[in-house]
Design an enzyme around this catalytic site. Structure first.
Site, mmCIF file in Angstrom:
data_model
loop_
_atom_site.group_PDB
_atom_site.id
_atom_site.type_symbol
_atom_site.label_atom_id
_atom_site.label_comp_id
_atom_site.label_asym_id
_atom_site.label_seq_id
_atom_site.Cartn_x
_atom_site.Cartn_y
_atom_site.Cartn_z
ATOM 1 N N HIS A 223 2.980 0.940 -5.275
ATOM 2 C CA HIS A 223 3.100 2.118 -6.151
ATOM 3 C C HIS A 223 2.177 1.891 -7.347
ATOM 4 O O HIS A 223 0.980 2.080 -7.257
ATOM 5 C CB HIS A 223 4.575 2.287 -6.515
ATOM 6 N N HIS A 262 -2.328 7.034 0.814
ATOM 7 C CA HIS A 262 -1.280 7.603 -0.017
ATOM 8 C C HIS A 262 -0.200 8.168 0.880
ATOM 9 O O HIS A 262 -0.494 8.654 1.970
ATOM 10 C CB HIS A 262 -1.849 8.711 -0.915
ATOM 11 N N ASP A 315 -5.627 5.031 -8.187
ATOM 12 C CA ASP A 315 -5.711 3.669 -8.709
ATOM 13 C C ASP A 315 -7.055 3.004 -8.465
ATOM 14 O O ASP A 315 -7.391 2.016 -9.103
ATOM 15 C CB ASP A 315 -4.597 2.803 -8.109
HETATM 16 N N1 CMC Z 1 -5.928 0.029 3.776
HETATM 17 C C1 CMC Z 1 -5.962 -0.110 5.112
HETATM 18 N N2 CMC Z 1 -5.111 0.525 5.959
HETATM 19 C C2 CMC Z 1 -4.215 1.339 5.413
HETATM 20 C C3 CMC Z 1 -4.138 1.550 4.016
HETATM 21 C C4 CMC Z 1 -5.038 0.851 3.199
HETATM 22 N N3 CMC Z 1 -5.001 0.969 1.875
HETATM 23 N N4 CMC Z 1 -3.138 2.424 3.762
HETATM 24 C C5 CMC Z 1 -2.589 2.749 4.938
HETATM 25 N N5 CMC Z 1 -3.236 2.091 5.937
HETATM 26 C C6 CMC Z 1 -2.955 2.164 7.365
HETATM 27 C C7 CMC Z 1 -1.742 1.304 7.698
HETATM 28 O O1 CMC Z 1 -2.107 -0.033 7.981
HETATM 29 C C8 CMC Z 1 -1.202 2.033 8.906
HETATM 30 O O2 CMC Z 1 -2.003 1.676 10.023
HETATM 31 P P1 CMC Z 1 -1.324 1.542 11.479
HETATM 32 O O3 CMC Z 1 -0.771 2.892 11.779
HETATM 33 O O4 CMC Z 1 -2.474 1.131 12.336
HETATM 34 O O5 CMC Z 1 -0.259 0.490 11.328
HETATM 35 C C9 CMC Z 1 -1.481 3.494 8.595
HETATM 36 O O6 CMC Z 1 -2.559 3.496 7.673
HETATM 37 C C10 CMC Z 1 -0.298 4.189 7.966
HETATM 38 O O7 CMC Z 1 0.234 3.342 6.947
HETATM 39 P P2 CMC Z 1 1.622 3.645 6.213
HETATM 40 O O8 CMC Z 1 1.986 2.513 5.327
HETATM 41 O O9 CMC Z 1 2.621 4.102 7.212
HETATM 42 O O10 CMC Z 1 1.159 4.905 5.431
HETATM 43 P P3 CMC Z 1 1.743 5.425 4.134
HETATM 44 O O11 CMC Z 1 1.282 6.801 4.062
HETATM 45 O O12 CMC Z 1 3.193 5.173 4.075
HETATM 46 O O13 CMC Z 1 1.042 4.474 3.036
HETATM 47 C C11 CMC Z 1 0.632 3.534 0.937
HETATM 48 C C12 CMC Z 1 1.001 4.784 1.723
HETATM 49 C C13 CMC Z 1 0.229 3.942 -0.470
HETATM 50 C C14 CMC Z 1 1.856 2.593 0.895
HETATM 51 C C15 CMC Z 1 -0.541 2.816 1.652
HETATM 52 O O14 CMC Z 1 -1.617 3.701 1.831
HETATM 53 C C16 CMC Z 1 -0.993 1.566 0.918
HETATM 54 O O15 CMC Z 1 -0.385 0.499 1.081
HETATM 55 N N6 CMC Z 1 -2.095 1.659 0.111
HETATM 56 C C17 CMC Z 1 -2.544 0.559 -0.689
HETATM 57 C C18 CMC Z 1 -1.775 0.511 -1.991
HETATM 58 C C19 CMC Z 1 -2.179 1.606 -2.941
HETATM 59 O O16 CMC Z 1 -3.357 1.857 -3.159
HETATM 60 N N7 CMC Z 1 -1.169 2.218 -3.586
HETATM 61 C C20 CMC Z 1 -1.396 3.226 -4.622
HETATM 62 C C21 CMC Z 1 -0.904 4.573 -4.225
HETATM 63 S S1 CMC Z 1 -1.493 5.806 -5.400
HETATM 64 C C22 CMC Z 1 -0.495 5.549 -6.793
HETATM 65 C C23 CMC Z 1 0.798 6.246 -6.655
HETATM 66 O O17 CMC Z 1 0.780 7.500 -6.641
HETATM 67 O O18 CMC Z 1 1.808 5.519 -6.585
#
Ligand code: CMC
Length: 379
Positions: A223, A262, A315
């Protein structure tokens, strides 16, 4: 009976638990709306104080309303000496732990702490909004052995924050950049920390407790912690020429790239645009284009991910802006908190105004009908 037949919505994805009038994240087209206004218009034309008024009161202020609101915020910036002493005692903790502890301590000095009427929550919420930058800045000064800088009532919220933190008044361009940064971080639909704050408020707990919940939840790297991770990545990469191999290494280890992806956006996070531009201008001004170049290359190399909806988020560029302003990495989440605290207050007010206890179900997958063996017979 084990509840196998219950359908789970893990992480509550796609579950609508309440309605709101504060902010609207349109994930598939990358739009963000605050009370009907596009974030791009607000970032370009409004001040942080004006947007806090809009969010807390529900409409844009007249000049007279804004003057009164802004003066009230400026009057409330100081924190009790006892809370300053608490900060001193816990100064070696992570800035977010210190912030959480200090906001919690503020409750002890609030005579109307338990009053959860709309008026009292709004008044206390404005006060916490005004005090949060003072806590973050004072803690940083204390832990680095520098004298505390008192709030300057002649400065805006953003300019005063930078002044208290860095010890010198920022120029207009820099304080405007911080202003924009605070605006775009203020609220964001049912984000994890605002949801957590709502859960606390839904028990009829007070605004201090609910804000502390929000701050605690914001700290996590999925987050609020991502900006810190992005700058760590840029420092590890060290040179534009290393970007490709660095990302290849991450990919092969199946590690996530901070600042991408995201939970809601499947297009570029609209907040990123303002900080990308801020980072570019700041890099030019400081004559230090290295980090902007490295991050631009990372963004370029990550383009194939966009087809899977993994795009740049707020971010990614925020970290480089803070870094170029001379702010240490472990303070990046605290800056997010300075912006998001009034967002918590807005959502806490909404929750209290039409409250229902937030209490979902959890499916039990554990064993059943175990025979209890008294402790003396368990060997
Ligand atoms: N780099 C590489 N792969 C990614 C990333 C990333 N940053 N984000 C998602 N994926 C992949 C993930 O590995 C998964 O792949 P697979 O289906 O092959 O296992 C797929 O995308 C879906 O991932 P998820 O975790 O189910 O997707 P989500 O929509 O729940 O993820 C997230 C959201 C923010 C937790 C994730 O994108 C992440 O960990 N990002 C990095 C941390 C980050 O930058 N956070 C800041 C968010 S913006 C500030 C805020 O508003 O809080």
């Amino acid at each position: 009976m084990v509840q196998q037949d219950v359908e789970l919505k893990r992480g509550l994805r796609d579950v609508y638990f309440e309605s709101t009038q504060s902010s609207y994240v349109i994930g598939d087209i990358g739009r963000l709306i605050y009370r009907g206004y596009d974030i791009h218009d607000l970032a370009a034309q409004a001040t942080f104080e004006e947007v806090v008024f809009l969010m807390m009161k529900g409409h844009l202020p007249t000049s007279a309303e804004l003057d009164e609101f802004d003066s009230a915020l400026r009057r409330e910036r100081e924190i009790p000496q006892e809370v300053m002493e608490v900060i001193e005692r816990v100064k070696d903790g992570h800035p977010m732990d210190v912030l959480r502890t200090a906001v919690s301590a503020l409750a002890a000095f609030e005579p109307a702490v338990g009053d959860i009427s709309h008026e009292a929550t709004l008044r206390k919420g404005m006060k916490i909004t005004a005090q949060t930058p003072t806590i973050v800045a004072a803690h940083h000064r204390i832990r680095t052995g520098q004298p505390i800088v008192e709030p300057d009532p002649s400065l805006s919220h953003a300019a005063n924050f930078l002044y208290m933190l860095l010890g010198k008044q920022p120029d207009d361009e820099t304080s405007r950049l911080m202003d924009k940064d605070l605006i775009v971080h203020l609220d964001h639909g049912s984000n994890a920390s605002s949801f957590a704050a709502r859960v606390t408020a839904s028990t009829l707990a007070d605004v201090h407790g609910a804000v502390v919940t929000g701050i605690s939840t914001l700290k996590g790297p999925l987050h609020g912690g991502a900006a810190e991770g992005v700058m760590k990545m840029a420092l590890e990469i060290g040179d534009e020429a290393n970007v490709e191999s660095y990302l290849e290494g991450k990919r092969s280890r199946k590690e996530r790239i901070m600042g991408f992806g995201h939970a809601v956006y499947r297009a570029e996070d609209p907040r990123a645009r303002h900080l990308r531009e801020g980072s570019r201008l700041l890099a030019e001004k400081e004559g230090d284009p290295k980090w902007f170049q490295i991050l631009s290359k990372v963004e370029e190399q990550m383009r194939p991910y966009a087809e899977r909806g993994i795009c740049v988020n707020v971010d990614f560029w925020a970290g480089s802006v803070y870094y170029l302003l001379g702010i240490p990495e472990d303070l990046f989440i605290s800056i997010f908190a300075v912006a998001r605290v009034p967002g918590y207050v807005v959502q806490i007010l909404e929750q209290q105004d039409k409250n229902i206890l937030i209490r979902p179900q959890i499916r039990y997958d554990g064993p059943m009908d175990m025979e209890f063996v008294p402790i003396g017979q368990r060997g």
